[in-house]
Scaffold this active site. Structure first.
Site, short mmCIF file in Angstrom:
data_model
loop_
_atom_site.label_atom_id
_atom_site.label_comp_id
_atom_site.label_asym_id
_atom_site.label_seq_id
_atom_site.Cartn_x
_atom_site.Cartn_y
_atom_site.Cartn_z
N GLU A 168 37.04 42.02 42.57
CA GLU A 168 38.47 41.73 42.33
C GLU A 168 39.36 42.69 43.13
O GLU A 168 39.78 43.73 42.63
CB GLU A 168 38.81 41.84 40.84
CG GLU A 168 40.26 41.47 40.55
CD GLU A 168 40.66 41.65 39.09
OE1 GLU A 168 41.75 41.20 38.72
OE2 GLU A 168 39.89 42.25 38.31
N LYS A 196 37.57 37.41 42.50
CA LYS A 196 38.75 37.22 41.66
C LYS A 196 39.96 37.72 42.45
O LYS A 196 40.05 38.91 42.76
CB LYS A 196 38.62 37.96 40.32
CG LYS A 196 39.82 37.75 39.40
CD LYS A 196 39.55 38.21 37.98
CE LYS A 196 40.79 38.02 37.10
NZ LYS A 196 40.51 38.27 35.67
#
Length: 295
Positions: free
Chosen positions: A176, A213
């Site tokens: 992420e 992400k």
């Protein structure tokens, strides 16, 4: 790695629920839920209250595999139980929802326009516990504040270095590198980030898989090459400070990108709601995020 869970994450329609607010963000999450800081004493009481909130969400009949593929847990949540089962076991055995664990220890101070992850010397021990608790994958967050190529290179290098450690433990990492939605050069940051991610993905072995992400991109359908990459199980989007309505609207312009919302998922849920009111609000939230995720 569980083949059934891998297939769900790779191929099924739905989204990921992020229930991983940690020590720093828990008071804010509880405040939005209607529980003020002066109503509890110390971390233990705080984490008990937030576990009650998360338990209320995951035990709701509308929180189901019909719409939700996976759920990201905080370490404290992994070690607590829901209806007599450890949380990950409850999610999988009762709901057929794939459990993930947030494994980073927070962010370092900003340098070169980014915030790297803090060192995590106990990660191997945490990954061993995650395996004992039947966790499928992990999540770890960095933040990109400006379009500084050197900084973004460092973010991606750190994420993939740790990601390979997680893969070696038999888990699937969610990488992420969040681009701050308030960044003045967000689109430029995303262009550099995509280049660096593609280079890192191309360097993986055929048996090394990751999830990504990312912030919802400024340019529609910008991450299609990442979504199509053979080493990528799924690309999911964070809400990043947008309201649920705005995040959902932006998501619909990005086919193949699915939601992994935290605050936007629980928006409007409060401790004072009756069970029926809670169920109705949660159902509306889940349906709207699901609809935006299957475009």
């Amino acid at each position: 790695m569980d083949k059934e869970q891998f297939d769900i994450m790779k191929n099924r329609k739905g989204f990921i629920a992020a229930l991983d607010q940690s020590g720093g963000s828990t008071p804010k999450a509880l405040a939005l839920y209607g529980i003020s800081e002066d109503s509890y004493n110390g971390e233990e009481e705080m984490f008990t209250l937030v576990h009650e909130m998360r338990s209320r969400i995951v035990t709701s009949p509308v929180f189901s595999s019909e719409h939700i593929l996976g759920a990201i847990l905080f370490e404290q949540t992994m070690d607590r139980k829901v209806d007599g089962l450890y949380t990950a076991d409850y999610l999988w055995e009762k709901k057929r929802i794939v459990p993930f664990l947030k494994v980073d220890k927070g962010l370092d101070a900003e340098a070169d326009g980014v915030q790297l992850m803090k060192p995590n010397p106990d990660l191997d021990a945490l990954l061993a516990r995650a395996n004992e608790r039947h966790i499928f994958g992990t999540k770890m967050r960095s933040v990109i504040k400006s379009a500084n190529r050197e900084g973004i290179k460092k973010v991606v290098a750190q994420q993939f270095e740790v990601g390979k450690q997680i893969i070696a433990a038999g888990l699937i990492p969610i990488i992420e590198p969040e681009v701050d939605i308030h960044s003045a050069d967000k689109a430029e940051s995303e262009a550099i980030l995509k280049e660096e991610l593609l280079l890192a993905l191309d360097a993986l072995n055929p048996d090394q898989f990751v999830m990504l992400k990312l912030s919802i991109p400024s340019v529609d359908d910008f991450y299609k090459e990442l979504i199509a990459h053979p080493q990528v199980v799924r690309v999911v989007a964070l809400s990043g400070g947008y309201s649920r309505e705005e995040a959902n609207e932006k998501l619909t312009h990005n086919p193949g990108l699915i939601a992994s919302f935290s605050r936007a998922l629980s928006e409007g849920l409060t401790a004072g709601l009756t069970d029926d009111e809670f169920k109705t609000k949660l159902a509306e939230s889940i349906q709207s995020i699901y609809d935006a995720s299957i475009v």
